[in-house]
Enzyme design. Structure first.
Site, short mmCIF file in Angstrom:
data_model
loop_
_atom_site.label_atom_id
_atom_site.label_comp_id
_atom_site.label_asym_id
_atom_site.label_seq_id
_atom_site.Cartn_x
_atom_site.Cartn_y
_atom_site.Cartn_z
N ARG A 284 -110.17 -24.72 -62.86
CA ARG A 284 -111.12 -24.18 -61.89
C ARG A 284 -112.53 -24.07 -62.49
O ARG A 284 -112.70 -24.05 -63.70
CB ARG A 284 -110.68 -22.79 -61.43
N LYS B 218 -111.97 -17.03 -65.48
CA LYS B 218 -111.04 -16.24 -66.29
C LYS B 218 -111.78 -15.41 -67.33
O LYS B 218 -112.95 -15.64 -67.64
CB LYS B 218 -110.02 -17.15 -66.98
N TYR C 119 -112.83 -12.62 -63.45
CA TYR C 119 -111.59 -11.87 -63.56
C TYR C 119 -111.46 -11.38 -65.00
O TYR C 119 -111.60 -12.16 -65.95
CB TYR C 119 -110.39 -12.77 -63.24
N HIS D 3 -109.02 -8.32 -65.90
CA HIS D 3 -107.67 -7.79 -66.12
C HIS D 3 -107.60 -7.03 -67.45
O HIS D 3 -106.71 -7.25 -68.27
CB HIS D 3 -106.63 -8.91 -66.09
N GLU E 51 -111.31 -8.50 -59.78
CA GLU E 51 -110.08 -7.90 -59.25
C GLU E 51 -110.21 -6.42 -58.91
O GLU E 51 -109.31 -5.85 -58.28
CB GLU E 51 -108.91 -8.10 -60.22
N ASP F 255 -90.55 -2.96 -51.18
CA ASP F 255 -91.85 -2.32 -51.37
C ASP F 255 -91.66 -0.81 -51.19
O ASP F 255 -90.75 -0.38 -50.47
CB ASP F 255 -92.87 -2.85 -50.36
N ASP G 161 -100.59 -11.22 -65.16
CA ASP G 161 -102.00 -10.97 -65.49
C ASP G 161 -102.26 -9.52 -65.85
O ASP G 161 -103.14 -9.21 -66.64
CB ASP G 161 -102.89 -11.33 -64.28
N ASN H 246 -102.40 -17.99 -65.21
CA ASN H 246 -103.48 -18.55 -64.37
C ASN H 246 -102.89 -19.61 -63.44
O ASN H 246 -103.31 -20.75 -63.43
CB ASN H 246 -104.62 -19.12 -65.22
#
Length: 369
Positions: free
Chosen positions: A15, A74, A93, A95, A117, A197, A269, A299
């Site tokens: 990406r 990333k 991102y 994380h 995120e 959930d 992640d 990823n």
């Protein structure tokens, strides 16, 4: 503002953070855009595509060092820590709750880090995480179907079965964006899908919109253990905003699974929701624990970069434009959703879930501005 778009260096990460169309809008708004040499090739965008959009093609060093804001896909890898500095705004991102070394490096460097995120709208949605969660969720069912093949180490089951032969049992833990997209694809392929959930209202909503061989269970340790034991494919789709993922599938549960069953932990992640999960790469994606195949690529959307780059750029561009026009301090005042996106600011940790994960000091951003 001078905006740098460096080439991603993570394993098999194809990406790029901005399409030529997005670059064109930034240049039209009066900003200078520096694109790393061949940064777009993985997504089938050439240097000429970016030059025609108004960007300058530069070395990797210049894409970082000359920029006031770096826009990535990333998190920085150790080879990129050298570029982190006090006067740099990094938008990507991150994380951080699953990356203590990176967190320490960002704090020591003084870089201001805004994490895609954790940018959060007033309704609780995560607009910059959503498109990649959609991609990863849809891929999870496809990847799981692939690794269920015997030649790949799986049980040798066709996800949808055939007339007279049962389909595979797919268990999805988490009913958010990843889980919903995983369910859509798995059901479309003919699988038998069980969704767990903690939010029963969410399960009720999904029961109304997802049809086929679909059932919902309230998530608790007993239900998870029972579902995992019978599963051919388990998809971990748990998200706690900005925080480390909770461990919901224990090693003991893994030992009860069928040989050749598959786990795809999309939550990797953020540390993963399966005790036996660890991050892997596209070039070395799987490993086995107790005969159960684990896929932990951190990823996943990088494997379909043309789709992913367009989806990510569409979502991030309005925020990039706002940050470039106003600067961080004024942008967070103008858009409260960006405030929660700021994870580090001038050597201070400004996101509480990350501070809690590593028992570090937390400083509210409004006290620093």
């Amino acid at each position: 503002m001078i905006i740098g778009i460096p080439k991603e260096i993570k394993d098999n990460e194809y990406r790029i953070s901005m399409t030529p169309g997005g670059v064109h809008l930034l240049v039209e708004a009066g900003h200078t855009v520096l694109v790393g040499e061949a940064a777009g090739e993985g997504s089938r965008f050439t240097n000429d595509d970016y030059i025609q959009a108004g960007a300058k093609i530069v070395s990797a060093d210049d894409a970082w060092n000359q920029a006031e804001m770096v826009v990535k896909v990333k998190e920085p890898l150790p080879a990129e820590y050298q570029y982190l500095r006090p006067n740099l705004l990094l938008f990507t991102y991150l994380h951080l709750a699953a990356a203590e070394t990176l967190t320490q490096s960002m704090l020591e460097s003084g870089v201001t880090g805004v994490a895609y995120e954790t940018v959060e709208l007033s309704n609780g949605s995560l607009p910059l995480l959503t498109p990649m969660s959609e991609v990863a969720g849809r891929m999870a069912a496809q990847v799981g179907a692939q690794y269920l093949e015997r030649s790949k180490g799986g049980r040798g089951k066709l996800l949808g079965g055939i007339p007279g032969v049962k389909p595979a049992s797919v268990v999805i833990i988490g009913g958010g964006v990843v889980g919903t997209n995983s369910a859509q694809i798995a059901l479309g392929m003919g699988a038998r899908v069980t969704m767990l959930d903690v939010n029963v209202d969410r399960l009720r909503q999904l029961s109304e919109v997802l049809h086929g061989n679909f059932e919902t269970w309230a998530s608790n340790p007993l239900h998870i253990a029972r579902a995992v034991e019978r599963a051919d494919l388990v998809i971990g789709a748990v998200l706690v905003k900005g925080a480390k993922a909770p461990t919901l599938v224990s090693r003991e549960m893994i030992s009860t699974m069928k040989p050749g069953a598959v786990i795809v932990d999309v939550a990797v992640d953020q540390g993963g929701c399966v005790e036996t999960t660890h991050a892997t790469t596209h070039s070395d994606p799987i490993y086995f624990v107790d005969g159960v195949l684990h896929y932990g690529v951190a990823n996943m959307p990088g494997a379909v970069p043309r789709t992913s780059t367009h989806g990510l750029s569409n979502a991030t561009l309005p925020y990039v434009l706002k940050l470039a026009k106003l600067g961080l301090e004024e942008a967070v005042k103008a858009d409260k959703s960006l405030t929660l996106g700021v994870n580090t600011y001038k050597g201070k940790l400004t996101y509480p879930a990350v501070a809690e994960a590593f028992e570090m000091a937390y400083t509210p951003l409004d006290k620093l501005l």
